[in-house]
Design a protein around this motif. Structure first.
Motif, PDB file in Angstrom:
ATOM      1  N   PHE A 123       0.854  -1.185   0.000  1.00 33.58           N
ATOM      2  CA  PHE A 123       0.000   0.000   0.000  1.00 33.58           C
ATOM      3  C   PHE A 123       0.888   1.231   0.000  1.00 33.58           C
ATOM      4  O   PHE A 123       1.956   1.251   0.609  1.00 33.58           O
ATOM      5  CB  PHE A 123      -0.912   0.022   1.229  1.00 33.58           C
ATOM      6  CG  PHE A 123      -1.756   1.265   1.322  1.00 33.58           C
ATOM      7  CD1 PHE A 123      -2.916   1.389   0.585  1.00 33.58           C
ATOM      8  CD2 PHE A 123      -1.375   2.318   2.146  1.00 33.58           C
ATOM      9  CE1 PHE A 123      -3.696   2.537   0.663  1.00 33.58           C
ATOM     10  CE2 PHE A 123      -2.141   3.467   2.236  1.00 33.58           C
ATOM     11  CZ  PHE A 123      -3.305   3.573   1.483  1.00 33.58           C
ATOM     12  N   SER A 124       0.426   2.288  -0.674  1.00 35.10           N
ATOM     13  CA  SER A 124       1.134   3.554  -0.690  1.00 35.10           C
ATOM     14  C   SER A 124       0.124   4.688  -0.764  1.00 35.10           C
ATOM     15  O   SER A 124      -0.929   4.554  -1.399  1.00 35.10           O
ATOM     16  CB  SER A 124       2.094   3.630  -1.879  1.00 35.10           C
ATOM     17  OG  SER A 124       2.667   4.915  -1.985  1.00 35.10           O
ATOM     18  N   THR A 125       0.443   5.786  -0.108  1.00 31.07           N
ATOM     19  CA  THR A 125      -0.422   6.963  -0.184  1.00 31.07           C
ATOM     20  C   THR A 125      -0.202   7.743  -1.483  1.00 31.07           C
ATOM     21  O   THR A 125      -0.950   8.683  -1.771  1.00 31.07           O
ATOM     22  CB  THR A 125      -0.162   7.908   1.010  1.00 31.07           C
ATOM     23  OG1 THR A 125       1.227   8.271   1.024  1.00 31.07           O
ATOM     24  CG2 THR A 125      -0.543   7.247   2.321  1.00 31.07           C
ATOM     25  N   GLU A 126       0.806   7.360  -2.252  1.00 30.44           N
ATOM     26  CA  GLU A 126       1.057   8.050  -3.517  1.00 30.44           C
ATOM     27  C   GLU A 126      -0.151   7.903  -4.439  1.00 30.44           C
ATOM     28  O   GLU A 126      -0.704   6.820  -4.598  1.00 30.44           O
ATOM     29  CB  GLU A 126       2.304   7.473  -4.185  1.00 30.44           C
ATOM     30  CG  GLU A 126       2.711   8.203  -5.454  1.00 30.44           C
ATOM     31  CD  GLU A 126       3.976   7.636  -6.069  1.00 30.44           C
ATOM     32  OE1 GLU A 126       4.364   8.115  -7.148  1.00 30.44           O
ATOM     33  OE2 GLU A 126       4.550   6.699  -5.481  1.00 30.44           O
TER      34      GLU A 126
ATOM     35  N   ARG B  72      -7.157   7.078   4.860  1.00 29.28           N
ATOM     36  CA  ARG B  72      -6.913   5.821   4.150  1.00 29.28           C
ATOM     37  C   ARG B  72      -5.865   4.992   4.872  1.00 29.28           C
ATOM     38  O   ARG B  72      -5.975   3.768   4.965  1.00 29.28           O
ATOM     39  CB  ARG B  72      -6.466   6.123   2.715  1.00 29.28           C
ATOM     40  CG  ARG B  72      -7.573   6.713   1.838  1.00 29.28           C
ATOM     41  CD  ARG B  72      -8.559   5.639   1.386  1.00 29.28           C
ATOM     42  NE  ARG B  72      -7.932   4.684   0.508  1.00 29.28           N
ATOM     43  CZ  ARG B  72      -7.772   4.858  -0.814  1.00 29.28           C
ATOM     44  NH1 ARG B  72      -8.196   5.986  -1.382  1.00 29.28           N
ATOM     45  NH2 ARG B  72      -7.212   3.933  -1.565  1.00 29.28           N
ATOM     46  N   TRP B  73      -4.827   5.660   5.392  1.00 35.09           N
ATOM     47  CA  TRP B  73      -3.793   4.949   6.133  1.00 35.09           C
ATOM     48  C   TRP B  73      -4.372   4.339   7.413  1.00 35.09           C
ATOM     49  O   TRP B  73      -4.080   3.184   7.758  1.00 35.09           O
ATOM     50  CB  TRP B  73      -2.648   5.899   6.462  1.00 35.09           C
ATOM     51  CG  TRP B  73      -1.456   5.251   7.096  1.00 35.09           C
ATOM     52  CD1 TRP B  73      -1.081   5.329   8.397  1.00 35.09           C
ATOM     53  CD2 TRP B  73      -0.464   4.448   6.447  1.00 35.09           C
ATOM     54  NE1 TRP B  73       0.068   4.626   8.608  1.00 35.09           N
ATOM     55  CE2 TRP B  73       0.469   4.072   7.421  1.00 35.09           C
ATOM     56  CE3 TRP B  73      -0.285   4.014   5.124  1.00 35.09           C
ATOM     57  CZ2 TRP B  73       1.574   3.277   7.134  1.00 35.09           C
ATOM     58  CZ3 TRP B  73       0.809   3.230   4.838  1.00 35.09           C
ATOM     59  CH2 TRP B  73       1.725   2.864   5.830  1.00 35.09           C
ATOM     60  N   ALA B  74      -5.217   5.105   8.110  1.00 37.74           N
ATOM     61  CA  ALA B  74      -5.860   4.594   9.316  1.00 37.74           C
ATOM     62  C   ALA B  74      -6.749   3.394   9.004  1.00 37.74           C
ATOM     63  O   ALA B  74      -6.838   2.448   9.791  1.00 37.74           O
ATOM     64  CB  ALA B  74      -6.677   5.698   9.989  1.00 37.74           C
ATOM     65  N   ALA B  75      -7.405   3.405   7.831  1.00 37.45           N
ATOM     66  CA  ALA B  75      -8.263   2.286   7.447  1.00 37.45           C
ATOM     67  C   ALA B  75      -7.448   1.020   7.210  1.00 37.45           C
ATOM     68  O   ALA B  75      -7.880  -0.086   7.557  1.00 37.45           O
ATOM     69  CB  ALA B  75      -9.053   2.649   6.192  1.00 37.45           C
ATOM     70  N   ILE B  76      -6.267   1.170   6.610  1.00 35.69           N
ATOM     71  CA  ILE B  76      -5.396   0.016   6.391  1.00 35.69           C
ATOM     72  C   ILE B  76      -5.019  -0.615   7.725  1.00 35.69           C
ATOM     73  O   ILE B  76      -5.075  -1.837   7.911  1.00 35.69           O
ATOM     74  CB  ILE B  76      -4.128   0.440   5.615  1.00 35.69           C
ATOM     75  CG1 ILE B  76      -4.477   0.761   4.154  1.00 35.69           C
ATOM     76  CG2 ILE B  76      -3.057  -0.644   5.670  1.00 35.69           C
ATOM     77  CD1 ILE B  76      -4.909  -0.440   3.342  1.00 35.69           C
ATOM     78  N   LEU B  77      -4.622   0.213   8.692  1.00 33.85           N
ATOM     79  CA  LEU B  77      -4.221  -0.309   9.997  1.00 33.85           C
ATOM     80  C   LEU B  77      -5.409  -0.863  10.776  1.00 33.85           C
ATOM     81  O   LEU B  77      -5.268  -1.803  11.555  1.00 33.85           O
ATOM     82  CB  LEU B  77      -3.519   0.779  10.794  1.00 33.85           C
ATOM     83  CG  LEU B  77      -2.201   1.283  10.196  1.00 33.85           C
ATOM     84  CD1 LEU B  77      -1.500   2.211  11.171  1.00 33.85           C
ATOM     85  CD2 LEU B  77      -1.270   0.130   9.822  1.00 33.85           C
ATOM     86  N   ARG B  78      -6.589  -0.298  10.562  1.00 33.59           N
ATOM     87  CA  ARG B  78      -7.783  -0.834  11.204  1.00 33.59           C
ATOM     88  C   ARG B  78      -8.041  -2.263  10.722  1.00 33.59           C
ATOM     89  O   ARG B  78      -8.396  -3.141  11.507  1.00 33.59           O
ATOM     90  CB  ARG B  78      -8.995   0.041  10.893  1.00 33.59           C
ATOM     91  CG  ARG B  78     -10.275  -0.386  11.633  1.00 33.59           C
ATOM     92  CD  ARG B  78     -11.467   0.457  11.218  1.00 33.59           C
ATOM     93  NE  ARG B  78     -11.186   1.874  11.354  1.00 33.59           N
ATOM     94  CZ  ARG B  78     -11.166   2.736  10.333  1.00 33.59           C
ATOM     95  NH1 ARG B  78     -11.419   2.316   9.091  1.00 33.59           N
ATOM     96  NH2 ARG B  78     -10.910   4.008  10.536  1.00 33.59           N
TER      97      ARG B  78
ATOM     98  N   PHE C 238      -3.994   9.792  12.595  1.00 36.53           N
ATOM     99  CA  PHE C 238      -2.673  10.189  12.105  1.00 36.53           C
ATOM    100  C   PHE C 238      -2.694  11.651  11.700  1.00 36.53           C
ATOM    101  O   PHE C 238      -3.667  12.133  11.115  1.00 36.53           O
ATOM    102  CB  PHE C 238      -2.273   9.338  10.901  1.00 36.53           C
ATOM    103  CG  PHE C 238      -1.979   7.906  11.256  1.00 36.53           C
ATOM    104  CD1 PHE C 238      -0.684   7.492  11.509  1.00 36.53           C
ATOM    105  CD2 PHE C 238      -3.004   6.983  11.343  1.00 36.53           C
ATOM    106  CE1 PHE C 238      -0.416   6.182  11.842  1.00 36.53           C
ATOM    107  CE2 PHE C 238      -2.743   5.664  11.679  1.00 36.53           C
ATOM    108  CZ  PHE C 238      -1.450   5.263  11.925  1.00 36.53           C
ATOM    109  N   GLU C 239      -1.589  12.332  12.026  1.00 35.41           N
ATOM    110  CA  GLU C 239      -1.478  13.747  11.683  1.00 35.41           C
ATOM    111  C   GLU C 239      -0.051  14.043  11.238  1.00 35.41           C
ATOM    112  O   GLU C 239       0.906  13.623  11.912  1.00 35.41           O
ATOM    113  CB  GLU C 239      -1.798  14.624  12.892  1.00 35.41           C
ATOM    114  CG  GLU C 239      -3.208  14.478  13.429  1.00 35.41           C
ATOM    115  CD  GLU C 239      -3.401  15.265  14.711  1.00 35.41           C
ATOM    116  OE1 GLU C 239      -4.467  15.889  14.854  1.00 35.41           O
ATOM    117  OE2 GLU C 239      -2.492  15.252  15.554  1.00 35.41           O
TER     118      GLU C 239
END
Length: 265
Positions: free
Chosen positions: A9-12, A22-28, A37-38
Motif C-alpha cells: 500500500f502507498s499513499t502516492e 486511508r492509512w488509518a483504514a489500512i491499519l484498522r 494520524f497527523e
C-alpha cells in the motif's frame, strides 16, 4: 487480520486530504484499532508506504514515510505489536506507561488494547511485527509485565530477531505457507527470548542495587553500634530508605544485621 499472503500500500496517488484516513483504514483492517494520524505541520505532506507479509497468524510489516504523530484509544484489539526502528528515532507510549525514546535498531513490544501514542519527528524506515497477544503468552506467559521496555537490537536474541525480520522481508516470497508459518513462530520465540533476557538484566541490576544498599546499612550500623540512639528509623533516614525496605533487604539472611539494633521503631 488480513488473510493475504502479501499486501502493499502507498499513499502516492491518493488526494492529500484523504491520505491519513486511508492509512488509518489500512491499519484498522490489520490490527483492529481505530487510530488517528497527523502530519507534524500543515504544510508537510503525509506520505507512507508499506509491504506486509502474513506468516501464519503473525504479520511482518515494512514501513517508510514522512514524519507524523499517531494516537489510538483503549480498545478490544487482541493484537500486540513489536515496533522496530531501522533508522531515525521515535517517542512511544502505551497505556499508563511513561514515554520512551526508541532509537535506531531498537525494539518496543506492547499490546494494542491499552491505547497509546507514537511520534516520528523525521522521515523513517521501520518494521513492525504484529501478532495475537495470547500467542506470545504461550511461550512467555508473563510477557506483558515486561511490555513497554526498549530492547536494543545490537546483539543477542533481539539482534537475531531484527536480522531474521530483515531476511524474511527479502525472502518470504520464496517460502511455502508452512515455512512462513514456522518463520512467524520463530520471530515470536526470539521476541520472547529477548524479553526474557531483559528480565534477567533487570533482575541482576536489582540484585546489585540491593547488595549496594545492604553494604551501606552494615557500614552505618558498625560505625554507630555504640550510639544509644541507634534505631532502624535512624538508619533508614541516614541511608535514604524506608524502614520497611530496610527489613526486606535482609529477609532470609541470618544473622540479620537489624537484629543487632537495640531500638526498633
Amino acid at each position: 487480520m488480513t488473510a493475504c499472503t502479501c499486501m502493499t500500500f502507498s499513499t502516492e496517488g491518493i488526494p492529500i486530504h484523504e491520505r491519513t484516513e486511508r492509512w488509518a483504514a489500512i491499519l484498522r483492517d490489520m490490527l483492529r484499532i481505530d487510530s488517528k494520524f497527523e502530519p507534524l505541520t500543515e504544510a508537510e505532506k503525509f506520505e507512507q508506504s508499506l509491504v506486509t507479509w502474513a506468516l501464519g497468524d503473525v504479520l511482518l510489516v515494512s514501513c517508510e514515510g514522512s514524519a507524523f504523530h499517531a494516537s489510538w484509544q483503549a480498545n478490544r484489539s487482541n493484537m500486540a505489536l513489536a515496533s522496530i526502528n531501522l533508522d531515525g528515532h521515535c517517542i512511544c507510549r502505551y497505556g499508563s506507561h511513561p514515554e520512551v525514546l526508541l532509537e535506531a535498531r531498537s525494539i518496543y513490544p506492547f499490546p494494542l488494547a491499552d491505547g497509546g501514542t507514537v511520534l516520528y519527528p523525521k522521515p523513517t524506515r521501520r518494521i513492525a511485527i504484529a501478532f495475537p497477544r495470547t500467542q506470545l503468552a504461550e511461550s512467555f506467559p508473563d510477557w506483558e509485565q515486561h511490555a513497554g521496555c526498549v530492547l536494543p537490537a545490537d546483539g543477542g536474541a533481539a539482534g537475531m530477531l531484527l536480522d531474521m525480520a530483515l531476511s524474511l522481508l527479502r525472502n518470504a516470497g520464496e517460502l511455502g505457507s508452512s515455512c512462513r508459518r514456522a518463520a512467524g513462530q520463530m520471530l515470536l520465540n526470539l521476541l520472547g527470548a529477548a524479553l526474557g533476557s531483559a528480565e534477567e538484566e533487570e533482575s541482576a541490576e536489582a540484585s546489585r542495587l540491593r547488595a549496594y544498599h545492604r553494604q551501606r546499612i552494615r557500614q552505618f550500623i558498625l560505625e554507630h553500634l555504640a550510639d544509644s540512639r541507634l534505631s532502624v528509623l535512624r538508619i533508614a533516614q541516614a541511608v535514604g530508605l524506608s524502614p520497611r525496605y530496610l527489613h526486606s533487604l535482609f529477609t532470609g539472611e541470618p544473622p540479620r544485621p537489624l537484629q543487632t539494633v537495640p531500638v526498633l521503631p
